[in-house]
Design an enzyme around this catalytic site. Structure first.
Site, mmCIF file in Angstrom:
data_model
loop_
_atom_site.group_PDB
_atom_site.id
_atom_site.type_symbol
_atom_site.label_atom_id
_atom_site.label_comp_id
_atom_site.label_asym_id
_atom_site.label_seq_id
_atom_site.Cartn_x
_atom_site.Cartn_y
_atom_site.Cartn_z
ATOM 1 C CG ASP A 275 -1.757 1.283 1.290
ATOM 2 O OD1 ASP A 275 -2.802 1.299 0.622
ATOM 3 O OD2 ASP A 275 -1.371 2.244 1.977
ATOM 4 C CD GLU B 37 1.849 9.572 -10.548
ATOM 5 O OE1 GLU B 37 2.360 9.648 -11.678
ATOM 6 O OE2 GLU B 37 0.675 9.900 -10.312
ATOM 7 C CG ASP C 229 -4.959 -0.214 -1.889
ATOM 8 O OD1 ASP C 229 -5.639 0.189 -2.843
ATOM 9 O OD2 ASP C 229 -5.305 -0.067 -0.715
ATOM 10 C CG ASN D 115 -5.811 -0.672 2.781
ATOM 11 O OD1 ASN D 115 -6.862 -0.283 2.313
ATOM 12 N ND2 ASN D 115 -4.761 -0.916 2.013
#
Length: 640
Positions: free
Chosen positions: A445, A481, A515, A623
């Site tokens: 993640d 990103e 993710d 997460n």
């Protein structure tokens, strides 16, 4: 069975139209045309142009057509697929705004007219909203239309008697933190750009989130609205969105039975097999026979006095739900730890600092010790408590008021959770995964804090029984990103070393779950995974899926293409899918067998016997770790 997918029926081309107005500045000309037509016009030094789908289109006002020049272009989707997708989104936005919808960021369209006041607070309106998303399935484009509700104040912000944390601008589609609305002046927070007084306060309405609904007491009504009225939202699509008929086939996507997959999840317990996790109480833990040690922590003697009756009923009565559940799950014995000097089973903690008495005593103990901590009030941030308690304790905080009126299923959940945190316990085995003991599942993640301009990376590795082999987190990385592949390589080597230390060999297969999308160079990732010539699969997991149906899809998997699937987990709340995209597969399993394993990972660990995880467990872990500093330790059984 139908899905909320509507095929784009126009040619997959973009038309670029050019305009020249020598009497007007191009930038000003483009701005005016954009405002009047509700679609973006671009400008250069002397020209203005518009990109639209390849359909008949006239701009407004009609006299502006005289500025159109002969020069125009046609760009095919194969030449520039990104341009085609952006153009479709822009045209859809125009059509919605033209037909009495507000635009909200994220391609959400809020109906101005289709609204109703809440029964529990008439100052708040529920607006029917459609979220739009484009999908490309087997080389065909579809628009997915998902009905939902947006909750806005009935009146503009300065007139509204009820206020929330965020303001929604009905013209820009943006939301801003609300600062104040005194003396007819509305102020909003622009983050790095500071606090601003808005020029047109009539364009701002309060936007209520689910958390604020709890604060104002209408969260239950919101749940009922989704339960009772979302069906009508689907039924209205054809009638309400007639204005999109020029680009889409307004008939639903018909899902044929060969596109539906059902994975039969079976739990193997010590004394039986079942499809229902709640049968753990009937068939006992798959592996247990452990002693359970419990220490009680209280904030004061007054607190002990106030709840002593509840404590005696639960923990002294051998016929209580607590003891019944202990024996149902196969624990051999319950030991209540006592203070060495006083022989009291009550240990104390400071409710202000969370310092505990006899800290040395606990730090020197071995074995699995459950710390049941009685709280006087809800703690918004529980990190301080976690920091002060010894790391070898498995923390189980509970509010005093909940203990006094605790329900049987809560007690059962607590005992089950204790077993989840004891390494020697195994509540069950998922039969689909039982023979996958040489497969390792990695979850990644990458989350972002745009306010602080930082990224956080969390990575986990889980085996086929749901045991966490490895877990790590990198905080405050440079905002990006894309993952730092040097870190990924380092972590991958650590994971393999940890696995080898436990098993004396390497896994035969590794399935990596990301993710979101892999924005990095896939070839470099493949080279990293090839370190020990282990077979692998790379998978993207998208939890923000727009494809749905007014029919019941729970526990079904939809096959969109050979490598693209959506599963719908069983939940008590609204039906919502999770998309699985298999990017790379060089294992011995075909894609559907990989999918079966990924879906089974949503059940490989249950936090309680009454709750399913929505995501595959390796991603559920990262997460939780990514979103909290220390609080995850209360939910994720990883003691290192």
């Amino acid at each position: 069975m139908y899905l909320n997918l509507y095929e784009i029926k126009i040619p997959y081309r973009v038309k670029r139209l050019y305009y020249f107005n020598k009497e007007n500045d191009p930038k000003e000309f483009a701005r005016n045309l954009s405002r009047v037509n509700n679609i973006r016009f671009n400008d250069s030094k002397d020209l203005v142009w518009l990109e639209i789908p390849d359909i008949d289109f006239k701009i407004t006002p009609q006299q502006a057509e005289k500025y159109k020049i002969e020069k125009n272009e046609i760009i095919g989707e194969k030449e520039d697929s990104d341009l085609f997708v952006k153009t479709i989104y822009r045209y859809i936005k125009k059509k919605f705004i033209d037909n009495n919808f507000y635009y909200k960021r994220g391609n959400n369209y809020i109906s101005i007219n289709d609204k109703f006041p809440l029964d529990s607070n008439t100052n708040v309106n529920a607006h029917l909203t459609y979220k739009i998303k484009l999908y490309k399935i087997n080389e065909r484009y579809y628009i997915s239309v998902l009905p939902k509700f947006t909750f806005l104040s009935d009146k503009p912000a300065l007139e509204s008697p009820i206020k929330s944390t965020y303001l929604f601008n009905i013209k820009s589609g943006k939301t801003f933190p609300y600062i104040s609305g005194l003396n007819g002046v509305l102020k909003i927070d622009l983050g790095e750009n500071g606090i601003k007084e808005v020029l047109f306060p009539e364009n701002y309405y309060f936007n209520f989130t689910s958390k604020e609904a709890e604060k104002f007491g209408f969260s239950k009504e919101i749940h009922n609205i989704y339960k009772e009225k979302i069906f009508s939202g689907y039924k209205k699509i054809k009638q309400s969105l007639y204005f999109l008929e020029d680009i889409i086939n307004i008939n639903n996507y018909n899902l044929t039975m060969d596109k539906k997959i059902y994975v039969n999840i079976e739990y193997e317990f010590k004394k039986g097999i079942s499809r229902n996790i709640k049968d753990v109480f009937k068939y006992s833990f798959y592996k247990n026979d452990q002693k359970i040690k419990i220490a009680f922590f209280f904030s004061s003697k007054k607190q002990i006095y106030e709840i002593q009756r509840s404590l005696k009923m639960l923990f002294q009565n051998k016929n209580s739900i607590f003891y019944q559940t202990i024996y149902e799950m196969g624990f051999s014995k319950v030991i209540f730890l006592r203070e060495p000097k006083t022989n009291s089973s009550a240990f104390m903690y400071n409710p202000e600092t969370f310092e505990i008495s006899n800290k040395d005593f606990f730090e020197n103990l071995e074995g699995n010790i459950m710390a049941i901590i009685i709280l006087d009030k809800f703690l918004g941030n529980i990190d301080s408590l976690i920091q002060k308690f010894p790391e070898n304790l498995i923390l189980q905080p509970i509010l005093k008021e909940k203990l006094e009126k605790i329900q049987p299923y809560i007690i059962k959940s607590y005992v089950y959770k204790m077993g989840n945190f004891i390494p020697e316990c195994q509540p069950y085995v998922i039969r689909n995964l039982k023979d996958k003991n040489k497969t390792l599942y990695i979850g990644i993640d990458l989350s972002h804090d745009n306010y602080l301009k930082k990224s956080n990376l969390a990575i986990s590795a889980v085996n086929n029984f749901g045991d966490i082999i490895y877990l790590n987190k990198y905080k405050n990385l440079e905002l990006n990103e894309k993952m730092n592949l040097d870190i990924v390589e380092k972590e991958y080597i650590q994971i393999l070393n940890e696995y080898y230390e436990r098993n004396k060999n390497y896994p035969e297969n590794i399935i990596v779950l990301r993710d979101g999308r892999y924005l990095e160079d896939i070839e470099i990732i493949k080279n990293i995974l090839n370190i020990e010539n282990i077979k692998y699969s790379l998978i993207e997991v998208n939890k923000s899926v727009n494809i749905n149906s007014c029919e019941d899809l729970k526990e079904w998997i939809i096959k969109l293409s050979d490598n693209n699937f959506i599963y719908y987990p069983k939940t008590y709340f609204n039906q919502k899918g999770v998309e699985i995209k298999i990017i790379e597969n060089n294992t011995d399993y075909n894609n559907e067998k990989i999918l079966e394993q990924v879906y089974s990972l949503t059940r490989v660990v249950h936090p309680t016997p009454y709750v399913n995880y929505r995501l595959p467990y390796p991603l559920q872990v990262v997460n939780k770790v990514a979103l909290t500093e220390l609080e995850w330790k209360l939910y994720i059984p990883y003691m290192k």
